[in-house]
Design a protein around this motif. Structure first.
Motif, PDB file in Angstrom:
ATOM      1  N   PHE A   1     -40.325 -54.306 -31.108  1.00 40.76           N
ATOM      2  CA  PHE A   1     -39.605 -54.423 -32.373  1.00 40.76           C
ATOM      3  C   PHE A   1     -38.438 -53.446 -32.365  1.00 40.76           C
ATOM      4  CE2 PHE A   1     -43.504 -56.227 -34.367  1.00 40.76           C
ATOM      5  CZ  PHE A   1     -42.925 -57.219 -35.139  1.00 40.76           C
ATOM      6  N   LEU A   2     -37.290 -53.887 -32.820  1.00 33.73           N
ATOM      7  CA  LEU A   2     -36.159 -52.999 -33.070  1.00 33.73           C
ATOM      8  C   LEU A   2     -35.918 -52.968 -34.570  1.00 33.73           C
ATOM      9  CD1 LEU A   2     -33.718 -54.007 -30.184  1.00 33.73           C
ATOM     10  CD2 LEU A   2     -35.429 -52.191 -30.215  1.00 33.73           C
ATOM     11  N   ASN A   3     -36.059 -51.799 -35.142  1.00 26.46           N
ATOM     12  CA  ASN A   3     -35.830 -51.619 -36.578  1.00 26.46           C
ATOM     13  C   ASN A   3     -34.360 -51.269 -36.778  1.00 26.46           C
ATOM     14  OD1 ASN A   3     -36.138 -51.255 -39.293  1.00 26.46           O
ATOM     15  ND2 ASN A   3     -37.659 -49.620 -39.151  1.00 26.46           N
TER      16      ASN A   3
ATOM     17  N   MET B   1     -30.121 -48.032 -33.936  1.00 27.97           N
ATOM     18  CA  MET B   1     -30.305 -49.461 -33.688  1.00 27.97           C
ATOM     19  C   MET B   1     -29.398 -50.334 -34.550  1.00 27.97           C
ATOM     20  SD  MET B   1     -32.168 -49.842 -31.158  1.00 27.97           S
ATOM     21  CE  MET B   1     -33.301 -48.864 -30.161  1.00 27.97           C
ATOM     22  N   THR B   2     -28.595 -49.719 -35.396  1.00 21.07           N
ATOM     23  CA  THR B   2     -27.562 -50.488 -36.082  1.00 21.07           C
ATOM     24  C   THR B   2     -26.360 -50.734 -35.168  1.00 21.07           C
ATOM     25  OG1 THR B   2     -26.561 -48.483 -36.994  1.00 21.07           O
ATOM     26  CG2 THR B   2     -28.259 -49.581 -38.332  1.00 21.07           C
ATOM     27  N   ASP B   3     -26.326 -50.066 -34.026  1.00 17.49           N
ATOM     28  CA  ASP B   3     -25.246 -50.223 -33.040  1.00 17.49           C
ATOM     29  C   ASP B   3     -25.646 -51.317 -32.051  1.00 17.49           C
ATOM     30  OD1 ASP B   3     -23.422 -50.052 -30.939  1.00 17.49           O
ATOM     31  OD2 ASP B   3     -23.355 -47.865 -30.952  1.00 17.49           O
TER      32      ASP B   3
ATOM     33  N   PRO C   1     -37.273 -46.668 -34.689  1.00 17.39           N
ATOM     34  CA  PRO C   1     -36.227 -47.591 -34.229  1.00 17.39           C
ATOM     35  C   PRO C   1     -36.707 -48.591 -33.177  1.00 17.39           C
ATOM     36  CG  PRO C   1     -35.330 -45.396 -34.465  1.00 17.39           C
ATOM     37  CD  PRO C   1     -36.800 -45.266 -34.695  1.00 17.39           C
ATOM     38  N   ALA C   2     -37.720 -48.219 -32.377  1.00 15.64           N
ATOM     39  CA  ALA C   2     -38.307 -49.130 -31.400  1.00 15.64           C
ATOM     40  C   ALA C   2     -39.824 -48.992 -31.464  1.00 15.64           C
ATOM     41  CB  ALA C   2     -37.804 -48.824 -29.988  1.00 15.64           C
TER      42      ALA C   2
ATOM     43  N   ILE D   1     -30.381 -64.380 -31.627  1.00 12.22           N
ATOM     44  CA  ILE D   1     -31.117 -63.119 -31.620  1.00 12.22           C
ATOM     45  C   ILE D   1     -31.054 -62.473 -30.238  1.00 12.22           C
ATOM     46  CG2 ILE D   1     -33.451 -62.144 -31.723  1.00 12.22           C
ATOM     47  CD1 ILE D   1     -34.006 -64.091 -34.035  1.00 12.22           C
ATOM     48  N   ALA D   2     -31.192 -63.277 -29.181  1.00 13.28           N
ATOM     49  CA  ALA D   2     -31.127 -62.746 -27.817  1.00 13.28           C
ATOM     50  C   ALA D   2     -29.743 -62.183 -27.513  1.00 13.28           C
ATOM     51  CB  ALA D   2     -31.492 -63.840 -26.811  1.00 13.28           C
ATOM     52  N   GLU D   3     -28.711 -62.887 -27.924  1.00 15.00           N
ATOM     53  CA  GLU D   3     -27.339 -62.439 -27.661  1.00 15.00           C
ATOM     54  C   GLU D   3     -27.031 -61.129 -28.374  1.00 15.00           C
ATOM     55  OE1 GLU D   3     -25.051 -65.781 -28.900  1.00 15.00           O
ATOM     56  OE2 GLU D   3     -25.334 -66.892 -27.020  1.00 15.00           O
ATOM     57  N   ASN D   4     -27.670 -60.893 -29.505  1.00 13.60           N
ATOM     58  CA  ASN D   4     -27.428 -59.670 -30.272  1.00 13.60           C
ATOM     59  C   ASN D   4     -28.506 -58.612 -30.084  1.00 13.60           C
ATOM     60  OD1 ASN D   4     -24.945 -60.172 -32.162  1.00 13.60           O
ATOM     61  ND2 ASN D   4     -26.108 -62.072 -32.211  1.00 13.60           N
TER      62      ASN D   4
END
Length: 508
Positions: free
Chosen positions: A277-279, A284-286, A406-407, A468-471
């Protein structure tokens, strides 16, 4: 893995209790089946609270309770308490036929009233069902004879699939209303293949066969399931003969034990996936940090080196078994690209980006070691991650509150294989199972919930997965292969959902 007297003694929090239970040995005929399980059972109500959505304890629940609609071992849908079902022509109502001749463990008959009450209870927000947002979509629930009908003002294409999944259990209306929530927790009554005879919290549960089970009485009349959360202790359990079956042990131990006299093993792909998970907080906003973290992970190498080749690399939250799987969506291992992305945001090996990653340790084979390896790969490109270890129950608590790090490494279960129950609930911000709050992903997912055209619905989910994968909004890692080691005198039938079900076990 070195086994010692200490590791043998660690196999339970209640060793003295087990002395009274009695321990089997390889030299004796198997009368009472003993299973060393990898998790504790927090609650006996399979429809409320965080434990209700824990895929790893569904085997306990399916031993005592019946799903509305069961799944066969290959994940095809079977006939259970609900024998037939369907939609009205306009998709505004549903109907279900209830199996006749079924009894609860206390001898009461199971009726359509129980099914209607169970659905109504699950749909009430005050009940605490974590899947209430699905069950609450039916209204005007009625039981007449053996048929249940309900209105569905808002079309939900996966409603009947949920009847085979988390919280999709039938409970006894009359008994529950007589004893209340506390009484039910103390003395649970279901309609499944086993009855609860004794439950020692954090230690074990003893089950006895339901000889009147509508699906046929199980072969083993008594089953004791020990809660053995330490992987080394589970290895010791089966190697010593103190338990006949265990699961989720390190793969090198699986290979070693299955070759020993008196033991056997089976390892099959299951519907569970390993993911991070990425929060969308802090770094993780970058998007450059997220993408770099994804490109820096060599999934095939981790599977080969740490999991002895037992695993299937994935790049979306779909496995090859899921209906929305798209093998054209790829996230390549490319550490040079990861370095370029980090450099664009001012980071590198000499100025690493820093964040925390959370993980369990021993809950799944090599979970902690996988995270260690990932952190090592990240370090090479300019990511410095601090590892925090927690119990799986803590993960659910933090995720429900949207306060994961964040992860966070996690094991996601999706036995029904639908994209709504993988990508949908993991990535849709309002979902209690998601920590990603991105507006673009929210807007992409929103129209798919009620899409009645199945081909359009699945195509839409594939596009969401690609975006989602691309980002890099989540990092899928692998489809799990579940290792089960057992006494050669026991036939174990694995279930693709990952549930270890004693009623499928027979004497060899």
């Amino acid at each position: 893995m070195k086994l010692s007297r200490r590791s043998l003694l660690k196999t339970s929090a209640a060793a003295a209790t087990f002395a009274a239970v009695g321990l089997p040995s390889f030299a004796q005929a198997i009368d009472e089946l003993v299973i060393a399980y990898n998790v504790n059972l927090p609650s006996w109500d399979p429809t409320v609270g965080p434990s209700a959505v824990n895929p790893t304890i569904q085997g306990f629940y399916q031993s005592v309770f019946d799903l509305y609609i069961p799944q066969n071992t290959d994940l095809s849908f079977g006939s259970g308490i609900i024998t037939d079902y369907g939609w009205s022509d306009d998709n505004k109502a549903i109907w279900m036929d209830v199996r006749e001749g079924v009894t609860w463990h206390n001898g009461d008959p199971l009726t359509a009233e129980d099914v209607a009450w169970s659905l109504e209870r699950a749909g009430k927000a005050e009940t605490g069902n974590p899947i209430q947002f699905i069950w609450g979509k039916v209204t005007n629930i009625k039981a007449e004879g053996n048929r249940v009908t309900a209105d569905m003002p808002e079309f939900e294409p996966t409603f009947f699939k949920w009847m085979s999944f988390l919280t999709g259990y039938v409970l006894p209306k009359k008994y529950y209303e007589e004893v209340g929530a506390e009484g039910f927790e103390a003395a649970p009554v279901g309609s499944g293949p086993y009855k609860v005879e004794r439950f020692e919290r954090n230690a074990f549960v003893r089950l006895v066969a339901n000889e009147d089970y509508w699906g046929g009485a199980p072969a083993f009349k008594t089953v004791t399931i020990k809660f053995v959360t330490d992987a080394a202790s589970r290895v010791a359990e089966v190697e010593s003969g103190n338990s006949h079956v265990t699961l989720e042990i390190p793969y090198e131990e699986f290979d070693r034990l299955k070759a020993k006299d008196g033991l056997a093993g089976v390892a099959t792909p299951i519907s569970d996936i390993g993911m991070i998970f990425l929060n969308d907080i802090e770094v993780m906003t970058d998007p450059n940090v997220r993408k770099a973290a994804a490109h820096a992970i060599d999934k095939p190498l981790i599977i080969e080196r740490l999991l002895s080749g037992y695993g299937v690399p994935i790049d979306t939250l779909q496995t090859p078994d899921y209906i929305a799987y798209d093998d054209t969506i790829k996230v390549e291992y490319n550490p040079d690209k990861a370095k370029e992305l980090l450099a664009a945001s001012g980071y590198g090996p000499d100025n690493p980006v820093k964040f925390k990653i959370q993980t369990t340790r021993g809950f799944k084979p090599k979970d902690y070691e996988m995270v260690q390896a990932i952190v090592g790969l990240w370090r090479r490109v300019g990511i410095e991650a601090e590892i925090e270890v927690y119990e799986i129950a803590k993960h659910y608590e933090l995720r429900a509150a949207d306060t994961l790090a964040p992860a966070a490494f996690y094991n996601w279960g999706n036995s029904v294989g639908d994209p709504t129950t993988s990508t949908g609930f993991a990535m849709f911000g309002p979902s209690p199972h998601s920590v990603w709050d991105g507006e673009d992903t929210f807007n992409a997912i929103l129209p798919l919930w009620g899409e009645a055209d199945e081909a359009k619905r699945i195509a839409g989910w594939k596009e969401v997965d690609r975006r989602i994968a691309e980002n890099a909004e989540v990092i899928p890692l692998l489809q799990y292969v579940q290792p089960i080691v057992h006494d050669a005198r026991v036939n174990v039938v694995p279930h693709r959902s990952g549930a270890l079900l004693p009623h499928l076990m027979t004497r060899a």
